[in-house]
Write a protein that holds these residues in place. Sequence first.
Motif, PDB file in Angstrom:
ATOM      1  N   THR A  64      -5.218  20.105  -8.704  1.00  0.00           N
ATOM      2  CA  THR A  64      -5.184  18.597  -8.556  1.00  0.00           C
ATOM      3  C   THR A  64      -4.059  18.064  -7.520  1.00  0.00           C
ATOM      4  O   THR A  64      -2.942  18.354  -7.608  1.00  0.00           O
ATOM      5  CB  THR A  64      -4.923  17.693  -9.961  1.00  0.00           C
ATOM      6  N   THR A  65      -4.418  17.612  -6.369  1.00  0.00           N
ATOM      7  CA  THR A  65      -3.419  16.875  -5.516  1.00  0.00           C
ATOM      8  C   THR A  65      -3.628  15.779  -5.228  1.00  0.00           C
ATOM      9  O   THR A  65      -4.909  15.106  -4.793  1.00  0.00           O
ATOM     10  CB  THR A  65      -3.568  17.801  -3.928  1.00  0.00           C
ATOM     11  N   LEU A  66      -2.822  14.839  -5.540  1.00  0.00           N
ATOM     12  CA  LEU A  66      -2.995  13.382  -5.283  1.00  0.00           C
ATOM     13  C   LEU A  66      -2.317  13.071  -4.068  1.00  0.00           C
ATOM     14  O   LEU A  66      -1.225  13.439  -3.518  1.00  0.00           O
ATOM     15  CB  LEU A  66      -2.278  12.597  -6.654  1.00  0.00           C
ATOM     16  N   ALA A  67      -3.096  12.367  -3.364  1.00  0.00           N
ATOM     17  CA  ALA A  67      -2.968  11.935  -1.834  1.00  0.00           C
ATOM     18  C   ALA A  67      -1.527  11.277  -1.844  1.00  0.00           C
ATOM     19  O   ALA A  67      -1.273  10.351  -2.845  1.00  0.00           O
ATOM     20  CB  ALA A  67      -3.960  11.298  -1.240  1.00  0.00           C
ATOM     21  N   GLU A  68      -0.619  11.343  -0.809  1.00  0.00           N
ATOM     22  CA  GLU A  68       0.617  10.703  -0.692  1.00  0.00           C
ATOM     23  C   GLU A  68       0.042   9.230  -0.332  1.00  0.00           C
ATOM     24  O   GLU A  68      -0.863   9.264   0.564  1.00  0.00           O
ATOM     25  CB  GLU A  68       1.570  11.220   0.260  1.00  0.00           C
ATOM     26  N   PRO A  69       0.802   8.270  -0.569  1.00  0.00           N
ATOM     27  CA  PRO A  69       0.472   7.083  -0.087  1.00  0.00           C
ATOM     28  C   PRO A  69       0.793   6.848   1.519  1.00  0.00           C
ATOM     29  O   PRO A  69       1.680   7.447   2.062  1.00  0.00           O
ATOM     30  CB  PRO A  69       1.590   5.856  -0.723  1.00  0.00           C
ATOM     31  N   GLU A  70      -0.126   6.087   2.160  1.00  0.00           N
ATOM     32  CA  GLU A  70      -0.116   5.872   3.488  1.00  0.00           C
ATOM     33  C   GLU A  70       0.784   4.742   3.950  1.00  0.00           C
ATOM     34  O   GLU A  70       0.566   3.680   3.181  1.00  0.00           O
ATOM     35  CB  GLU A  70      -1.279   5.945   4.075  1.00  0.00           C
TER      36      GLU A  70
ATOM     37  N   ILE B 180       1.936   1.663   6.040  1.00  0.00           N
ATOM     38  CA  ILE B 180       1.421   1.067   7.264  1.00  0.00           C
ATOM     39  C   ILE B 180       2.864   0.052   7.709  1.00  0.00           C
ATOM     40  O   ILE B 180       2.982  -0.730   6.653  1.00  0.00           O
ATOM     41  CB  ILE B 180       0.018   0.351   7.156  1.00  0.00           C
ATOM     42  N   LEU B 181       3.190  -0.094   8.650  1.00  0.00           N
ATOM     43  CA  LEU B 181       4.392  -1.190   9.339  1.00  0.00           C
ATOM     44  C   LEU B 181       3.302  -2.337  10.060  1.00  0.00           C
ATOM     45  O   LEU B 181       2.533  -2.036  10.838  1.00  0.00           O
ATOM     46  CB  LEU B 181       5.323  -0.318   9.959  1.00  0.00           C
ATOM     47  N   PHE B 182       3.713  -3.425   9.802  1.00  0.00           N
ATOM     48  CA  PHE B 182       3.262  -4.495  10.391  1.00  0.00           C
ATOM     49  C   PHE B 182       4.551  -5.418  11.047  1.00  0.00           C
ATOM     50  O   PHE B 182       5.394  -5.764   9.619  1.00  0.00           O
ATOM     51  CB  PHE B 182       2.184  -5.425   9.677  1.00  0.00           C
ATOM     52  N   GLU B 183       4.875  -5.731  12.096  1.00  0.00           N
ATOM     53  CA  GLU B 183       5.879  -6.659  12.466  1.00  0.00           C
ATOM     54  C   GLU B 183       5.727  -7.496  13.830  1.00  0.00           C
ATOM     55  O   GLU B 183       4.852  -7.105  14.634  1.00  0.00           O
ATOM     56  CB  GLU B 183       6.915  -5.700  12.762  1.00  0.00           C
ATOM     57  N   ASN B 184       5.798  -8.734  13.692  1.00  0.00           N
ATOM     58  CA  ASN B 184       5.860  -9.518  14.818  1.00  0.00           C
ATOM     59  C   ASN B 184       6.856 -10.470  14.807  1.00  0.00           C
ATOM     60  O   ASN B 184       8.128 -10.322  13.871  1.00  0.00           O
ATOM     61  CB  ASN B 184       4.587 -10.230  14.998  1.00  0.00           C
ATOM     62  N   ALA B 185       7.175 -11.493  15.604  1.00  0.00           N
ATOM     63  CA  ALA B 185       8.255 -12.383  15.592  1.00  0.00           C
ATOM     64  C   ALA B 185       8.640 -13.081  14.216  1.00  0.00           C
ATOM     65  O   ALA B 185       9.782 -13.359  13.941  1.00  0.00           O
ATOM     66  CB  ALA B 185       8.094 -13.359  16.573  1.00  0.00           C
ATOM     67  N   LYS B 186       7.599 -13.388  13.365  1.00  0.00           N
ATOM     68  CA  LYS B 186       7.858 -14.067  12.123  1.00  0.00           C
ATOM     69  C   LYS B 186       7.915 -13.303  10.939  1.00  0.00           C
ATOM     70  O   LYS B 186       8.262 -13.519   9.935  1.00  0.00           O
ATOM     71  CB  LYS B 186       6.944 -15.167  11.966  1.00  0.00           C
ATOM     72  N   VAL B 187       6.958 -12.369  11.239  1.00  0.00           N
ATOM     73  CA  VAL B 187       6.680 -11.581   9.869  1.00  0.00           C
ATOM     74  C   VAL B 187       7.028  -9.918   9.987  1.00  0.00           C
ATOM     75  O   VAL B 187       6.816  -9.019  11.190  1.00  0.00           O
ATOM     76  CB  VAL B 187       4.964 -11.211   9.717  1.00  0.00           C
ATOM     77  N   SER B 188       7.436  -9.307   8.785  1.00  0.00           N
ATOM     78  CA  SER B 188       7.762  -7.798   8.700  1.00  0.00           C
ATOM     79  C   SER B 188       7.276  -7.400   7.363  1.00  0.00           C
ATOM     80  O   SER B 188       8.219  -7.738   6.409  1.00  0.00           O
ATOM     81  CB  SER B 188       9.322  -7.579   9.120  1.00  0.00           C
ATOM     82  N   LEU B 189       6.400  -6.813   7.494  1.00  0.00           N
ATOM     83  CA  LEU B 189       5.871  -5.992   6.090  1.00  0.00           C
ATOM     84  C   LEU B 189       5.838  -4.433   6.474  1.00  0.00           C
ATOM     85  O   LEU B 189       5.453  -3.840   7.332  1.00  0.00           O
ATOM     86  CB  LEU B 189       4.470  -6.480   5.857  1.00  0.00           C
ATOM     87  N   CYS B 190       5.877  -3.731   5.324  1.00  0.00           N
ATOM     88  CA  CYS B 190       5.635  -2.595   5.021  1.00  0.00           C
ATOM     89  C   CYS B 190       4.620  -2.252   3.764  1.00  0.00           C
ATOM     90  O   CYS B 190       4.897  -2.889   2.840  1.00  0.00           O
ATOM     91  CB  CYS B 190       6.943  -1.746   4.572  1.00  0.00           C
ATOM     92  N   LEU B 191       3.561  -1.954   4.228  1.00  0.00           N
ATOM     93  CA  LEU B 191       2.455  -1.524   3.077  1.00  0.00           C
ATOM     94  C   LEU B 191       2.240  -0.160   2.972  1.00  0.00           C
ATOM     95  O   LEU B 191       2.161   0.739   3.648  1.00  0.00           O
ATOM     96  CB  LEU B 191       1.121  -2.475   3.782  1.00  0.00           C
ATOM     97  N   LEU B 192       2.201   0.204   1.382  1.00  0.00           N
ATOM     98  CA  LEU B 192       2.048   1.346   0.987  1.00  0.00           C
ATOM     99  C   LEU B 192       0.702   1.340   0.425  1.00  0.00           C
ATOM    100  O   LEU B 192       0.256   0.974  -0.629  1.00  0.00           O
ATOM    101  CB  LEU B 192       2.785   1.926  -0.124  1.00  0.00           C
ATOM    102  N   LEU B 193      -0.258   2.172   1.365  1.00  0.00           N
ATOM    103  CA  LEU B 193      -1.822   2.286   0.726  1.00  0.00           C
ATOM    104  C   LEU B 193      -1.983   3.559   0.232  1.00  0.00           C
ATOM    105  O   LEU B 193      -1.774   4.692   0.381  1.00  0.00           O
ATOM    106  CB  LEU B 193      -2.589   2.230   1.943  1.00  0.00           C
ATOM    107  N   ASN B 194      -2.593   3.468  -1.227  1.00  0.00           N
ATOM    108  CA  ASN B 194      -2.848   4.473  -2.034  1.00  0.00           C
ATOM    109  C   ASN B 194      -4.469   4.540  -2.055  1.00  0.00           C
ATOM    110  O   ASN B 194      -4.914   3.548  -3.155  1.00  0.00           O
ATOM    111  CB  ASN B 194      -2.080   4.505  -3.558  1.00  0.00           C
ATOM    112  N   ARG B 195      -5.050   5.206  -1.563  1.00  0.00           N
ATOM    113  CA  ARG B 195      -6.276   5.556  -1.488  1.00  0.00           C
ATOM    114  C   ARG B 195      -7.094   5.753  -2.738  1.00  0.00           C
ATOM    115  O   ARG B 195      -7.974   5.436  -3.299  1.00  0.00           O
ATOM    116  CB  ARG B 195      -7.076   6.161  -0.493  1.00  0.00           C
TER     117      ARG B 195
END
Length: 83
Positions: A7-13, A15-30
Amino acid sequence: MAIRAATTLAEPEEILFENAKVSLCLLLNRHSRALRIFDFRAGADPTKRGYVLSIAQREGVDRVFTVVERDEVSVWSRLGFDK
């Protein structure tokens, strides 16, 4: 003889999103179909909502969690997210 299932659980992926007004880091666990959001800039920018919803829809996410400062909870509520 015991047989062990690999059993291997996949590591979260990350995803970085950044522009002039927004800065987000998203961790996607499929595996768990969950998305965890780290919001680095204050403010209720509609770009946040649109980007998060597009990723969630594209990846078939069931649950979205935000990690924000306590005073930013109302901002995410105004963007349409529930506590």
